[in-house]
Each structure stands twice: as structure tokens, then as C-alpha cells.
Design a protein around this motif. Structure first.
Motif, mmCIF file in Angstrom:
data_model
loop_
_atom_site.group_PDB
_atom_site.id
_atom_site.type_symbol
_atom_site.label_atom_id
_atom_site.label_comp_id
_atom_site.label_asym_id
_atom_site.label_seq_id
_atom_site.Cartn_x
_atom_site.Cartn_y
_atom_site.Cartn_z
ATOM 1 N N ILE A 30 -1.186 -3.760 -16.485
ATOM 2 C CA ILE A 30 -0.214 -2.790 -15.974
ATOM 3 C C ILE A 30 -0.928 -1.513 -15.542
ATOM 4 O O ILE A 30 -0.655 -0.955 -14.476
ATOM 5 C CB ILE A 30 0.867 -2.482 -17.036
ATOM 6 N N SER A 31 -1.859 -1.069 -16.347
ATOM 7 C CA SER A 31 -2.622 0.137 -16.037
ATOM 8 C C SER A 31 -3.420 -0.033 -14.742
ATOM 9 O O SER A 31 -3.464 0.873 -13.904
ATOM 10 C CB SER A 31 -3.563 0.465 -17.202
ATOM 11 N N ASP A 32 -4.031 -1.193 -14.568
ATOM 12 C CA ASP A 32 -4.776 -1.479 -13.337
ATOM 13 C C ASP A 32 -3.856 -1.471 -12.117
ATOM 14 O O ASP A 32 -4.216 -0.953 -11.061
ATOM 15 C CB ASP A 32 -5.490 -2.828 -13.430
ATOM 16 N N LEU A 33 -2.684 -2.050 -12.263
ATOM 17 C CA LEU A 33 -1.716 -2.067 -11.170
ATOM 18 C C LEU A 33 -1.331 -0.641 -10.771
ATOM 19 O O LEU A 33 -1.295 -0.302 -9.593
ATOM 20 C CB LEU A 33 -0.467 -2.856 -11.577
ATOM 21 N N ILE A 34 -1.073 0.191 -11.761
ATOM 22 C CA ILE A 34 -0.724 1.588 -11.494
ATOM 23 C C ILE A 34 -1.877 2.298 -10.789
ATOM 24 O O ILE A 34 -1.665 3.036 -9.824
ATOM 25 C CB ILE A 34 -0.335 2.308 -12.805
ATOM 26 N N SER A 35 -3.088 2.070 -11.248
ATOM 27 C CA SER A 35 -4.266 2.699 -10.627
ATOM 28 C C SER A 35 -4.418 2.291 -9.168
ATOM 29 O O SER A 35 -4.686 3.120 -8.301
ATOM 30 C CB SER A 35 -5.534 2.325 -11.383
ATOM 31 N N ARG A 36 -4.222 1.008 -8.893
ATOM 32 C CA ARG A 36 -4.336 0.527 -7.502
ATOM 33 C C ARG A 36 -3.264 1.154 -6.624
ATOM 34 O O ARG A 36 -3.521 1.544 -5.490
ATOM 35 C CB ARG A 36 -4.234 -0.986 -7.449
ATOM 36 N N GLU A 37 -2.059 1.256 -7.140
ATOM 37 C CA GLU A 37 -0.956 1.851 -6.374
ATOM 38 C C GLU A 37 -1.241 3.320 -6.073
ATOM 39 O O GLU A 37 -0.937 3.808 -5.004
ATOM 40 C CB GLU A 37 0.368 1.717 -7.128
ATOM 41 N N ASN A 38 -1.821 4.030 -7.041
ATOM 42 C CA ASN A 38 -2.096 5.454 -6.870
ATOM 43 C C ASN A 38 -3.252 5.713 -5.911
ATOM 44 O O ASN A 38 -3.376 6.811 -5.383
ATOM 45 C CB ASN A 38 -2.388 6.119 -8.215
ATOM 46 N N LYS A 39 -4.090 4.708 -5.695
ATOM 47 C CA LYS A 39 -5.250 4.881 -4.833
ATOM 48 C C LYS A 39 -4.990 4.488 -3.387
ATOM 49 O O LYS A 39 -5.868 4.591 -2.549
ATOM 50 C CB LYS A 39 -6.432 4.069 -5.367
ATOM 51 N N LYS A 40 -3.775 4.063 -3.084
ATOM 52 C CA LYS A 40 -3.476 3.667 -1.714
ATOM 53 C C LYS A 40 -3.692 4.853 -0.784
ATOM 54 O O LYS A 40 -3.344 5.978 -1.098
ATOM 55 C CB LYS A 40 -2.035 3.169 -1.587
ATOM 56 N N ASP A 41 -4.251 4.572 0.357
ATOM 57 C CA ASP A 41 -4.534 5.604 1.346
ATOM 58 C C ASP A 41 -3.223 6.111 1.953
ATOM 59 O O ASP A 41 -2.415 5.338 2.458
ATOM 60 C CB ASP A 41 -5.428 5.005 2.431
ATOM 61 N N TRP A 42 -3.021 7.426 1.910
ATOM 62 C CA TRP A 42 -1.796 8.002 2.461
ATOM 63 C C TRP A 42 -1.644 7.656 3.936
ATOM 64 O O TRP A 42 -0.530 7.561 4.440
ATOM 65 C CB TRP A 42 -1.770 9.522 2.277
ATOM 66 N N ALA A 43 -2.748 7.443 4.627
ATOM 67 C CA ALA A 43 -2.687 7.142 6.057
ATOM 68 C C ALA A 43 -1.970 5.824 6.325
ATOM 69 O O ALA A 43 -1.417 5.633 7.404
ATOM 70 C CB ALA A 43 -4.093 7.114 6.654
ATOM 71 N N ASN A 44 -1.961 4.934 5.362
ATOM 72 C CA ASN A 44 -1.263 3.662 5.519
ATOM 73 C C ASN A 44 0.232 3.786 5.224
ATOM 74 O O ASN A 44 0.978 2.841 5.418
ATOM 75 C CB ASN A 44 -1.867 2.603 4.598
ATOM 76 N N GLN A 45 0.645 4.953 4.760
ATOM 77 C CA GLN A 45 2.029 5.135 4.350
ATOM 78 C C GLN A 45 2.823 6.045 5.286
ATOM 79 O O GLN A 45 3.977 6.325 5.033
ATOM 80 C CB GLN A 45 2.062 5.691 2.930
ATOM 81 N N ILE A 46 2.200 6.507 6.375
ATOM 82 C CA ILE A 46 2.919 7.392 7.294
ATOM 83 C C ILE A 46 3.558 6.578 8.415
ATOM 84 O O ILE A 46 3.175 5.436 8.677
ATOM 85 C CB ILE A 46 1.991 8.483 7.875
ATOM 86 N N SER A 47 4.527 7.184 9.064
ATOM 87 C CA SER A 47 5.240 6.490 10.138
ATOM 88 C C SER A 47 4.376 6.418 11.398
ATOM 89 O O SER A 47 3.386 7.151 11.545
ATOM 90 C CB SER A 47 6.531 7.226 10.467
#
Length: 80
Positions: A30-47
């Protein structure tokens, strides 16, 4: 039920459930999953519109089409 209340209820459910877990390996997953989610590049999350606007700004900057801060203050006033 409003969305904010649903979110708060879900958080509490997860906290209660998580507090019962005794399996260290599972907790680490669970901790690893949270870490991976937090490290996602913001550039991949913009419109697409935001991405295009940024790319347009880069092209303009590369072409030397820049305005000094004083010009931006003049145009936008107290908004910046």
C-alpha cells in the motif's frame, strides 16, 4: 449525500480498515502504491488546452517574444 461528505466518510472507512491490517508485506505494498501515485509527473495530468498554452509560451520565448515584468504589471495590474 453531498460529494464532500462522501469523501470524508470514505476516508474514515479506509483509516479504520487500515488500522486493522497486521500484515507488514501488505502495508508495504500500500505504501509503495501511494509513493508511485505521488511521484506522477504533473505534466501528465494537465489538460490538452493547458499543454498547448505552455507549448505556445515556450515557442514565443524561444523566438525572443518576451515582455518584462513591468509590461505584465502594466497589462494585468493588480491581478499578478
Amino acid at each position: 449525500m453531498d460529494t464532500n461528505l462522501q469523501i470524508q466518510n470514505k476516508k474514515l472507512e479506509l483509516i479504520q480498515w487500515l488500522s486493522t491490517i497486521e500484515d507488514l508485506t501488505f502495508l508495504e505494498k500500500i505504501s509503495d502504491l501511494i509513493s508511485r501515485e505521488n511521484k506522477k509527473d504533473w505534466a501528465n495530468q494537465i489538460s490538452d488546452a493547458e499543454r498547448q498554452s505552455i507549448e505556445k509560451g515556450i515557442v514565443q520565448a524561444d523566438a525572443g517574444k518576451l515582455n518584462p515584468h513591468s509590461k505584465a504589471r502594466e497589462i494585468y495590474g493588480k491581478r499578478i
